[in-house]
Design a protein around this motif. Structure first.
Motif, short mmCIF file in Angstrom:
data_model
loop_
_atom_site.label_atom_id
_atom_site.label_comp_id
_atom_site.label_asym_id
_atom_site.label_seq_id
_atom_site.Cartn_x
_atom_site.Cartn_y
_atom_site.Cartn_z
N ASP A 96 -1.42 5.76 -3.40
CA ASP A 96 -1.88 6.53 -2.24
C ASP A 96 -0.72 7.18 -1.50
O ASP A 96 -0.90 8.19 -0.80
CB ASP A 96 -2.64 5.65 -1.25
N GLN A 127 -7.73 7.44 5.41
CA GLN A 127 -9.00 6.77 5.67
C GLN A 127 -9.42 6.95 7.13
O GLN A 127 -8.67 6.67 8.06
CB GLN A 127 -8.88 5.30 5.33
N TRP A 164 -3.90 10.46 1.36
CA TRP A 164 -4.77 9.35 1.76
C TRP A 164 -4.82 9.32 3.28
O TRP A 164 -3.80 9.35 3.97
CB TRP A 164 -4.24 8.03 1.22
N HIS A 198 0.83 -1.20 0.00
CA HIS A 198 0.00 0.00 0.00
C HIS A 198 0.87 1.26 0.00
O HIS A 198 0.61 2.21 -0.75
CB HIS A 198 -0.94 0.00 1.20
#
Length: 179
Positions: free
Chosen positions: A77, A150, A148, A72
């Protein structure tokens, strides 16, 4: 303590150098730490007491000890390693230290976005054939397009810690003959 740094060209010794990051996540409850396995660089200390150079990090070599998280972080991101395989710190100027610290002024480029960065480095070694530097500084990842976040899990600054050892660059005879 006054440190004397020899003038000349220097090559980063990757076997004796590390660049690591740490960032508090999960609403500040967990610190994610990682290190880059590949770092390169070179520099020059000049007779007028200034220094210039560049350190580059291969973003695909970040290891946080969690393969899924590493994938990731390498993705779009965060580091976007496919399009931006390196991050660089180009030293625009640094005064050879008075005492054992030097202020290094440069440009940090991450994901193709550059910005000014000033770092205070401590000289940990200084001889005819090696220079060692240790530094810790913070970076705002959003400055480089890493937005990014979340559920608001990632806040604050990322801490970068580096220990860099430069060895005197070897001048080859062919370099002396180049026009």
């Amino acid at each position: 303590m006054t440190v004397v740094i020899e003038t000349g060209s220097w090559q980063l010794d990757p076997a004796r150098s590390t660049v690591a990051i740490a960032h508090r996540t999960m609403w500040g409850l967990v610190t994610v730490k990682g290190a880059f396995a590949s770092v390169t660089g070179e520099g020059e200390t000049r007779p007028d007491g200034t220094a210039h150079g560049v350190v580059s990090v291969d973003t695909a070599t970040l290891d946080t000890r969690n393969a899924k998280r590493d994938a990731h972080l390498r993705g779009s991101d965060f580091f976007d390693t496919e399009n931006h395989p390196t991050l660089t710190f180009a030293v625009d100027g640094a005064a050879v230290p008075q005492g054992d610290t030097a202020e290094i002024v440069g440009r940090l480029t991450v994901r193709g976005v550059g910005g000014p960065q000033t770092v205070t480095a401590r000289v940990t070694a200084s001889s005819d054939d090696a220079i060692g530097l240790a530094m810790e500084f913070t970076v705002d990842r959003e400055q480089f397009g890493m937005v990014w976040n979340q559920l608001g899990m990632i806040r604050g600054l990322t801490t970068v810690t580096a220990t860099l050892t430069f060895a005197r660059a070897v001048v080859r005879d062919a370099d002396l003959l180049a026009p």
